[in-house]
Design a protein around this motif. Structure first.
Motif, PDB file in Angstrom:
ATOM      1  N   PRO A 221       0.793  -1.227   0.000  1.00  0.00           N
ATOM      2  CA  PRO A 221       0.000   0.000   0.000  1.00  0.00           C
ATOM      3  C   PRO A 221       0.827   1.280   0.000  1.00  0.00           C
ATOM      4  CG  PRO A 221      -0.952  -1.568   1.535  1.00  0.00           C
ATOM      5  CD  PRO A 221       0.358  -2.161   1.067  1.00  0.00           C
ATOM      6  N   PHE A 222       2.079   1.205   0.441  1.00  0.00           N
ATOM      7  CA  PHE A 222       2.954   2.376   0.460  1.00  0.00           C
ATOM      8  C   PHE A 222       4.084   2.258  -0.560  1.00  0.00           C
ATOM      9  CE2 PHE A 222       1.073   2.542   4.753  1.00  0.00           C
ATOM     10  CZ  PHE A 222       0.599   3.855   4.733  1.00  0.00           C
ATOM     11  N   GLY A 223       3.874   1.449  -1.600  1.00  0.00           N
ATOM     12  CA  GLY A 223       4.914   1.262  -2.591  1.00  0.00           C
ATOM     13  C   GLY A 223       5.800   0.090  -2.224  1.00  0.00           C
ATOM     14  N   HIS A 224       6.984   0.028  -2.835  1.00  0.00           N
ATOM     15  CA  HIS A 224       7.862  -1.111  -2.582  1.00  0.00           C
ATOM     16  C   HIS A 224       9.299  -0.719  -2.915  1.00  0.00           C
ATOM     17  CE1 HIS A 224       8.529  -5.430  -1.964  1.00  0.00           C
ATOM     18  NE2 HIS A 224       9.444  -5.328  -2.907  1.00  0.00           N
ATOM     19  N   GLY A 225      10.235  -1.330  -2.183  1.00  0.00           N
ATOM     20  CA  GLY A 225      11.643  -1.157  -2.492  1.00  0.00           C
ATOM     21  C   GLY A 225      12.093   0.280  -2.331  1.00  0.00           C
ATOM     22  N   ALA A 226      12.839   0.779  -3.337  1.00  0.00           N
ATOM     23  CA  ALA A 226      13.420   2.118  -3.264  1.00  0.00           C
ATOM     24  C   ALA A 226      12.361   3.189  -3.114  1.00  0.00           C
ATOM     25  CB  ALA A 226      14.264   2.379  -4.517  1.00  0.00           C
ATOM     26  N   HIS A 227      11.169   2.942  -3.650  1.00  0.00           N
ATOM     27  CA  HIS A 227      10.120   3.958  -3.628  1.00  0.00           C
ATOM     28  C   HIS A 227       9.087   3.724  -2.520  1.00  0.00           C
ATOM     29  CE1 HIS A 227      11.005   6.620  -7.015  1.00  0.00           C
ATOM     30  NE2 HIS A 227      11.530   5.569  -7.595  1.00  0.00           N
ATOM     31  N   PHE A 228       9.461   2.955  -1.493  1.00  0.00           N
ATOM     32  CA  PHE A 228       8.563   2.831  -0.342  1.00  0.00           C
ATOM     33  C   PHE A 228       8.378   4.213   0.283  1.00  0.00           C
ATOM     34  CE2 PHE A 228       7.657   2.036   4.166  1.00  0.00           C
ATOM     35  CZ  PHE A 228       6.562   1.193   4.036  1.00  0.00           C
ATOM     36  N   CYS A 229       7.139   4.573   0.593  1.00  0.00           N
ATOM     37  CA  CYS A 229       6.783   5.932   0.997  1.00  0.00           C
ATOM     38  C   CYS A 229       7.476   6.351   2.292  1.00  0.00           C
ATOM     39  CB  CYS A 229       5.264   6.036   1.149  1.00  0.00           C
ATOM     40  SG  CYS A 229       4.701   7.628   1.762  1.00  0.00           S
ATOM     41  N   VAL A 230       8.146   7.515   2.261  1.00  0.00           N
ATOM     42  CA  VAL A 230       8.831   8.002   3.463  1.00  0.00           C
ATOM     43  C   VAL A 230       7.830   8.391   4.542  1.00  0.00           C
ATOM     44  CG1 VAL A 230      10.875   8.823   2.243  1.00  0.00           C
ATOM     45  CG2 VAL A 230       8.937  10.364   2.558  1.00  0.00           C
ATOM     46  N   GLY A 231       6.568   8.646   4.160  1.00  0.00           N
ATOM     47  CA  GLY A 231       5.563   9.062   5.132  1.00  0.00           C
ATOM     48  C   GLY A 231       4.693   7.946   5.656  1.00  0.00           C
ATOM     49  N   ALA A 232       5.083   6.684   5.407  1.00  0.00           N
ATOM     50  CA  ALA A 232       4.231   5.555   5.802  1.00  0.00           C
ATOM     51  C   ALA A 232       3.979   5.528   7.309  1.00  0.00           C
ATOM     52  CB  ALA A 232       4.855   4.236   5.339  1.00  0.00           C
ATOM     53  N   LEU A 233       5.009   5.736   8.097  1.00  0.00           N
ATOM     54  CA  LEU A 233       4.843   5.692   9.554  1.00  0.00           C
ATOM     55  C   LEU A 233       3.928   6.817  10.029  1.00  0.00           C
ATOM     56  CD1 LEU A 233       5.495   4.549  12.334  1.00  0.00           C
ATOM     57  CD2 LEU A 233       7.569   5.972  12.363  1.00  0.00           C
ATOM     58  N   MET A 234       4.069   7.990   9.442  1.00  0.00           N
ATOM     59  CA  MET A 234       3.208   9.107   9.836  1.00  0.00           C
ATOM     60  C   MET A 234       1.746   8.809   9.496  1.00  0.00           C
ATOM     61  SD  MET A 234       3.525  13.141   8.868  1.00  0.00           S
ATOM     62  CE  MET A 234       2.324  14.326   9.506  1.00  0.00           C
ATOM     63  N   ALA A 235       1.496   8.217   8.330  1.00  0.00           N
ATOM     64  CA  ALA A 235       0.128   7.880   7.938  1.00  0.00           C
ATOM     65  C   ALA A 235      -0.475   6.851   8.888  1.00  0.00           C
ATOM     66  CB  ALA A 235       0.113   7.341   6.505  1.00  0.00           C
ATOM     67  N   ARG A 236       0.295   5.822   9.218  1.00  0.00           N
ATOM     68  CA  ARG A 236      -0.210   4.796  10.137  1.00  0.00           C
ATOM     69  C   ARG A 236      -0.457   5.378  11.527  1.00  0.00           C
ATOM     70  NH1 ARG A 236       3.744   0.911   7.222  1.00  0.00           N
ATOM     71  NH2 ARG A 236       2.367  -0.721   6.389  1.00  0.00           N
ATOM     72  N   THR A 237       0.429   6.261  11.968  1.00  0.00           N
ATOM     73  CA  THR A 237       0.270   6.876  13.292  1.00  0.00           C
ATOM     74  C   THR A 237      -0.971   7.756  13.328  1.00  0.00           C
ATOM     75  OG1 THR A 237       2.672   6.847  13.612  1.00  0.00           O
ATOM     76  CG2 THR A 237       1.389   8.345  14.999  1.00  0.00           C
ATOM     77  N   GLN A 238      -1.170   8.565  12.294  1.00  0.00           N
ATOM     78  CA  GLN A 238      -2.355   9.414  12.227  1.00  0.00           C
ATOM     79  C   GLN A 238      -3.629   8.576  12.232  1.00  0.00           C
ATOM     80  OE1 GLN A 238      -3.885  12.308  12.781  1.00  0.00           O
ATOM     81  NE2 GLN A 238      -3.024  13.536  11.098  1.00  0.00           N
ATOM     82  N   ALA A 239      -3.653   7.505  11.441  1.00  0.00           N
ATOM     83  CA  ALA A 239      -4.836   6.638  11.384  1.00  0.00           C
ATOM     84  C   ALA A 239      -5.113   6.008  12.747  1.00  0.00           C
ATOM     85  CB  ALA A 239      -4.649   5.560  10.328  1.00  0.00           C
ATOM     86  N   ARG A 240      -4.062   5.559  13.437  1.00  0.00           N
ATOM     87  CA  ARG A 240      -4.241   4.928  14.751  1.00  0.00           C
ATOM     88  C   ARG A 240      -4.819   5.920  15.758  1.00  0.00           C
ATOM     89  NH1 ARG A 240      -1.148   5.418  19.008  1.00  0.00           N
ATOM     90  NH2 ARG A 240       0.732   6.035  17.849  1.00  0.00           N
ATOM     91  N   ILE A 241      -4.274   7.124  15.800  1.00  0.00           N
ATOM     92  CA  ILE A 241      -4.737   8.116  16.771  1.00  0.00           C
ATOM     93  C   ILE A 241      -6.190   8.498  16.504  1.00  0.00           C
ATOM     94  CG2 ILE A 241      -4.444  10.539  17.453  1.00  0.00           C
ATOM     95  CD1 ILE A 241      -1.390  10.040  17.194  1.00  0.00           C
ATOM     96  N   VAL A 242      -6.529   8.739  15.251  1.00  0.00           N
ATOM     97  CA  VAL A 242      -7.920   9.077  14.908  1.00  0.00           C
ATOM     98  C   VAL A 242      -8.853   7.928  15.264  1.00  0.00           C
ATOM     99  CG1 VAL A 242      -9.491   9.494  12.962  1.00  0.00           C
ATOM    100  CG2 VAL A 242      -7.358  10.788  13.154  1.00  0.00           C
TER     101      VAL A 242
END
Length: 397
Positions: free
Chosen positions: A337-358
């Motif tokens: 869902p956040f891409g793969h390999g070299a293009h794995f999203c740098v914001g993946a952790l922030m997105a997961r954290t925001q979703a968890r808190i909400v």
């Protein structure tokens, strides 16, 4: 046999039966619009992500700079449209500045924002979730992270909508084209002024951290820095607000999961991962072939525009058991869902954290979330798939 049109209303409303047909019969094939190639199976999508020497991101400026635009788009200089080694250099610098500790430091701000928006939602009971909760929550988090003027929230949301509409604007819609050009002018001027301000006086924000950051004595150029900041803003806002929206839609459609998650909060991370699989914010991403190549037994020509259908890959029967069933208890998960390999999203952790808190705030404060629409209209872009509006009513705890 006519080619599938990815922009047809039936496909936009529910693409998954069409994706399943592609996986069965034509996993790598040409579709409309414009005869682009699509890749529908999980393993083939991962192979293309890995093979950056053939499947280029840098060749896709036509996505950010369609001919009608007639100007440079600063987003074209971002790492998402770069190939190694330039991508690797930019990614290493971004990774040094945008760390897990950075995201952790935002959690208190995210929590306060989610709590305040939940207060407003419970007071009104009925809201349109995207514009009144998801977009403000993520915009305020990004403003805190980057060092943006939070009072310009509505401008940032408009900029994001305009950038994600680029591929869907008809070349004869001159009024809309003029609006988008003005948006790009605004974005670029704002970020240029912000970077100049931080060069004069550093502050405790990501702009300052990126200006300080060196990897092997290399730093981001001003153009690269502006491009990366704009990417964080527009891509971070679009994908994370989409994740929150899909999460709330699923809770409205499956109210039993609100009771289940309240009883078993340890399931919350797996619930979010299943939302990411079932309705991924990154629905498709584009590549350009730099040479003739073979993928999935099909020969692709040089300079072929290829859509990697992430939303199809995450429903692939060979990878996920009963993939059309929403099941947070499934054991097979994926980073796709956040891409793969070299293009794995740098914001993946922030997105997961925001979703968890909400999600934690909603579970704590709301008994039920009810959908207040007989049908939903869906976005037309290929990159993300989200309702255009999500009217809901919340029942307090």
């Amino acid at each position: 046999m006519s080619r599938l049109n990815l922009f047809s209303p039936d496909v936009r409303a529910n693409p998954y039966p069409f994706y399943a047909e592609l996986r069965r019969n034509s996993p790598v094939c040409q579709v409309d619009p414009n005869g682009m190639w699509v890749v529908a199976r999980y393993d083939d999508i991962v192979s293309a992500f890995k093979n950056t020497q053939v499947f280029s991101s840098a060749g896709l400026r036509i996505i950010t700079e369609p001919p009608y635009l007639e100007r440079h788009n600063p987003l074209s200089d971002s790492l998402v449209l770069a190939d190694p080694p330039r991508h690797s250099r930019m990614r290493n610098i971004m990774g040094r500045a945008f760390t897990a500790a950075t995201v952790s430091s935002l959690e208190r701000h995210m929590r306060a924002t989610a709590s305040g928006l939940t207060d407003e939602m419970l007071e009104r009971r009925a809201i349109e979730f995207i514009t009144e909760f998801a977009c403000p929550a993520q915009t305020r988090a990004l403003a805190q992270l980057i060092g943006l003027d939070a009072s310009l929230e509505k401008h940032f949301i408009r900029w994001t909508a305009d950038i994600f509409s680029l591929s869907a604007i008809p070349p004869d819609d001159h009024a809309r084209i003029h609006e988008v050009r003005q948006t790009i002018d605004e974005m670029e001027r704002y970020m240029q002024d912000l970077v100049a301000s931080r060069r004069h006086r550093m502050e405790d924000d990501l702009v300052s951290d990126l200006l300080r950051c060196r990897v092997d004595d290399s730093a981001l150029t001003d153009n690269e820095l502006i491009a990366c900041l704009l990417l964080l803003l527009v891509a971070g806002l679009e994908t994370t607000s989409t994740l929150m929206t899909q999460m709330v839609l699923i809770l409205a459609q499956r109210p039993e999961w609100m009771d289940r998650l309240r009883a078993e909060p340890a399931l919350i991370p797996r619930f979010i991962e299943e939302v990411l699989r079932f309705e991924p914010p990154l629905h498709a991403t584009m590549r350009l072939t730099l040479t003739e190549t073979e993928l999935g037994g099909v020969r692709l020509p040089t300079q072929a525009m290829v859509a990697l259908l992430v939303g199809s890959g995450l429903r692939d029967e060979t990878r996920f058991h009963d993939p059309d069933r929403f099941d947070p208890e499934r054991r097979t998960q994926s980073s796709l869902p956040f891409g793969h390999g070299a293009h794995f999203c740098v914001g993946a952790l922030m997105a997961r954290t925001q979703a968890r808190i909400v999600l934690e705030e909603l579970l704590h404060r709301c008994h039920r979330i009810e959908l207040r629409a007989e049908r939903l209209d869906w976005s037309v872009g290929l990159n993300t798939r989200c309702p255009l509006a999500l009217p809901i009513e919340v029942i307090p705890s």
